[in-house]
Design an enzyme around this catalytic site. Structure first.
Site, short mmCIF file in Angstrom:
data_model
loop_
_atom_site.label_atom_id
_atom_site.label_comp_id
_atom_site.label_asym_id
_atom_site.label_seq_id
_atom_site.Cartn_x
_atom_site.Cartn_y
_atom_site.Cartn_z
N TYR A 1 -1.56 -0.99 -11.83
CA TYR A 1 -3.02 -0.94 -12.02
C TYR A 1 -3.41 -0.22 -13.30
O TYR A 1 -4.47 0.38 -13.39
CB TYR A 1 -3.69 -0.34 -10.78
N GLY B 1 0.77 -1.23 0.00
CA GLY B 1 0.00 0.00 0.00
C GLY B 1 0.81 1.28 0.00
O GLY B 1 0.23 2.37 0.10
N PRO C 1 4.49 -4.85 -1.21
CA PRO C 1 4.36 -3.67 -2.08
C PRO C 1 4.14 -4.07 -3.54
O PRO C 1 4.75 -5.02 -4.03
CB PRO C 1 5.72 -2.98 -1.92
N GLY C 2 3.26 -3.37 -4.20
CA GLY C 2 3.05 -3.60 -5.63
C GLY C 2 3.30 -2.31 -6.39
O GLY C 2 4.28 -2.15 -7.12
N ARG C 3 2.40 -1.34 -6.16
CA ARG C 3 2.45 -0.04 -6.84
C ARG C 3 3.84 0.60 -6.78
O ARG C 3 4.33 1.11 -7.79
CB ARG C 3 1.45 0.89 -6.17
N ARG D 1 -7.93 4.32 -13.80
CA ARG D 1 -7.78 4.93 -12.47
C ARG D 1 -8.35 6.34 -12.35
O ARG D 1 -9.00 6.66 -11.35
CB ARG D 1 -6.31 4.89 -12.00
N CYS E 1 -16.37 6.40 -25.46
CA CYS E 1 -17.65 7.10 -25.49
C CYS E 1 -18.12 7.42 -24.08
O CYS E 1 -19.16 6.92 -23.64
CB CYS E 1 -18.67 6.25 -26.22
N GLU E 2 -17.34 8.18 -23.35
CA GLU E 2 -17.67 8.59 -21.98
C GLU E 2 -17.03 9.95 -21.78
O GLU E 2 -15.83 10.12 -22.07
CB GLU E 2 -17.01 7.66 -20.95
C1 LIG Z 1 -3.60 -7.87 0.25
C2 LIG Z 1 -2.87 -6.86 -0.57
N1 LIG Z 1 -1.54 -6.88 -0.55
C3 LIG Z 1 -0.83 -6.00 -1.29
C4 LIG Z 1 -1.44 -5.05 -2.07
C5 LIG Z 1 -0.57 -4.14 -2.86
O1 LIG Z 1 -0.82 -2.85 -2.62
P1 LIG Z 1 0.05 -1.71 -3.33
O2 LIG Z 1 0.08 -1.99 -4.78
O3 LIG Z 1 -0.71 -0.51 -2.99
O4 LIG Z 1 1.40 -1.75 -2.71
C6 LIG Z 1 -2.83 -4.98 -2.10
C7 LIG Z 1 -3.55 -3.91 -2.84
O5 LIG Z 1 -3.88 -2.88 -2.28
C8 LIG Z 1 -3.58 -5.92 -1.33
O6 LIG Z 1 -4.90 -5.93 -1.37
N1 LIG Z 2 -6.35 -0.90 -8.01
C1 LIG Z 2 -6.11 0.11 -7.01
C2 LIG Z 2 -5.41 -0.38 -5.80
C3 LIG Z 2 -6.09 -1.51 -5.13
C4 LIG Z 2 -5.11 -2.56 -4.90
C5 LIG Z 2 -5.65 -3.85 -4.44
N2 LIG Z 2 -6.06 -3.90 -3.05
C6 LIG Z 2 -5.44 1.33 -7.63
O1 LIG Z 2 -5.31 1.42 -8.79
O2 LIG Z 2 -5.05 2.23 -6.97
#
Ligand SMILES: Cc1ncc(COP(=O)(O)O)c(C=O)c1O
Ligand SMILES: N[C@@H](CCCC[NH3+])C(=O)O
Length: 472
Positions: free
Chosen positions: A430, A282, A326-328, A369, A400-401
């Site tokens: 994302y 997150g 972490p992903g984002r 997003r 078309c939005e």
């Molecule tokens: C369980 C869980 N772990 C990790 C993440 C990765 O979050 P982020 O991409 O914000 O770091 C998410 C998405 O919010 C999640 O739902």
């Molecule tokens: N998809 C979301 C984050 C949620 C991640 C999954 N819990 C975004 O673009 O910000």
């Protein structure tokens, strides 16, 4: 926050300068570290001119700076290894890359090579991680509604953890484990009540939402007791994920204290000391350069290490091994989306001003997003330099939005015209992973650039692909 209060919306602002600043060696800017302008003013990523990329691969295209992504992954691995080292009085840490942000076989391989594990949330993500050669024990499986097929694949491949998200799921995991003759390592996802994150749809630890088991209602504790009563399940830890795009680390501290407290309570009352605690992902990133500094992996790791050490000392329990997801913050800033400008339209506004609508050849199908979360981005003219007077511009897609907006407010050179390339930074997370075929638009490719060479990670969809799905 409503758009009209955001500086990028109220005032069209210029994209931050290139290349991204690196205050402490960790990339934190809006642009990937390999992005800059060549002598003729065109954008280059990792030594490759974006005009060449567009010529060869077309637009729109997601362009991943491989070295940047790897650097961010490595920075997490190093920071958590150091902050949670036994010499620091802790029991080690694992970093799981959250594949939901964006997963392809190459990306799973890269992050694993850089020392990370992989967090998956569906059978699809699991299949990609396995195809990449990530060993089962280095993979976690999440999901609030995992199917028996997903659980079976996970346990057949010996995943390191299945994160249990509901009481009925306990029975299902136990049944699959029994059928396969294995003991399933499980964690319990705890809802701590901490409300954090950039938008209500991406906050995940308040009570009234679908994820996890509530701490305050006693559901989390009930899950713990039910799991402990089943020999086919090995309760390895507790899990907390509080939301996404979080820039202030305070919420993580509160959540960590809550789950460590439950762990201590369970140990005292049942004698089962869970060896691990996962504090989720997150961590926020810069999208426009106006959102305040994003925390670096080192800041995150030292902050979490400190709270784990202090809390366990207060509770009188041994420290657990920690994991984060972490992903984002690993994939987001590594990637830009390259678009070609089509029509440019000048619109009179109620306030007497004007806005230039710049339409590009993608939109909400490659980046949902802004429409879904009111997310803010920025953009820059990519195919050339221009010293034309900047105009207040809005970058919009071809769908078309009227909500098909890519960038709400940005200052672009007033001579922006059709055929120009535009780059939108920080689209790695994302973006492709939430892309759709709305209006039957084929999804763009993901191109990786490294040392002046590009390769296709995910190919562009074609109209033929879409027609192939249609049974007529
Ligand atoms: C369980 C869980 N772990 C990790 C993440 C990765 O979050 P982020 O991409 O914000 O770091 C998410 C998405 O919010 C999640 O739902
Ligand atoms: N998809 C979301 C984050 C949620 C991640 C999954 N819990 C975004 O673009 O910000």
């Amino acid at each position: 926050m409503p758009h009209d209060q955001h500086p990028a919306q109220a005032e069209a602002v210029e994209a931050p300068a290139l290349p991204a600043p690196e205050p402490d060696g960790t990339p934190t800017g809006v642009w990937s570290t390999g992005t800059g302008r060549g002598d003729d003013g065109a954008l280059r990523v990792a030594g490759l001119d974006v005009r060449d990329l567009a010529r060869e691969h077309g637009t729109p295209a997601y362009v991943v700076d491989e070295a940047d992504l790897r650097t961010r992954a490595r920075a997490y691995a190093t920071a958590f290894a150091e902050a949670f080292a036994p010499e620091a009085g802790l029991a080690g840490a694992d970093v799981y890359y959250a594949g939901k942000a964006f997963l392809s076989v190459a990306v799973a391989r890269w992050v694993h090579e850089e020392g990370l594990r992989v967090d998956t949330a569906t059978g699809g993500e699991l299949a990609v991680a396995l195809r990449a050669g990530v060993p089962g024990e280095a993979i976690g499986l999440h999901g609030n509604n995992k199917s028996d097929a997903e659980l079976t694949t996970a346990l057949e491949h010996g995943v390191g953890r299945v994160v249990v998200d509901s009481l009925p799921e306990i029975e299902r995991v136990a049944a699959v484990a029994e059928r396969l003759g294995v003991v399933a390592p499980v964690m319990v996802r705890v809802t701590t009540g901490v409300h954090a994150g950039g938008h209500q749809f991406i906050a995940t630890a308040h009570e009234d939402q679908k994820f996890g088991l509530s701490l305050t209602s006693g559901a989390a504790r009930k899950a713990v007791d039910e799991i402990l009563a089943r020999p086919g399940l090995d309760l390895i830890g507790l899990h907390s994920h509080i939301g996404s795009q979080i820039l202030d680390l305070a919420g993580f501290e509160v959540a960590a204290r809550a789950v460590l407290g439950l762990r201590a309570e369970v140990a005292a009352q049942t004698g089962h000391l869970m060896p691990e605690v996962d504090l989720g992902g997150g961590y926020g990133i810069a999208y426009t350069g106006h959102e305040g500094p994003a925390p670096t992996p080192a800041q995150i790791a030292t902050t979490l290490a400190d709270v784990v050490r202090r809390t366990c000392a207060e509770l009188g329990t041994p420290v657990p091994r920690i994991s984060v997801e972490p992903g984002r913050s690993i994939v987001g800033p590594s990637t830009l989306t390259l678009y070609t400008v089509g029509t440019v339209k000048d619109v009179a506004l109620d306030d007497g001003g004007r806005r230039t609508y710049v339409s590009v050849d993608g939109g909400m199908s490659d980046n949902i997003r802004p429409a879904l979360y009111e997310a803010e981005y920025t953009a820059a003219l990519a195919s050339r330099a221009s010293d034309a007077e900047p105009v207040r511009a809005r970058v919009v897609g071809k769908h078309c939005e009227s909500g098909d907006i890519v960038v709400h407010g940005v200052a672009l050179p007033g001579d922006v015209h059709d055929g120009d390339l535009l780059a939108v930074p920080a689209t790695g997370a994302y973006g492709r992973s939430m892309a759709s075929n709305y209006n039957l638009v084929p999804r763009p490719p993901v191109l990786a650039v490294r040392d002046g060479a590009a390769r296709v990670l995910v190919r562009r969809e074609t109209i033929e692909d879409l027609l192939a799905l249609d049974e007529g």
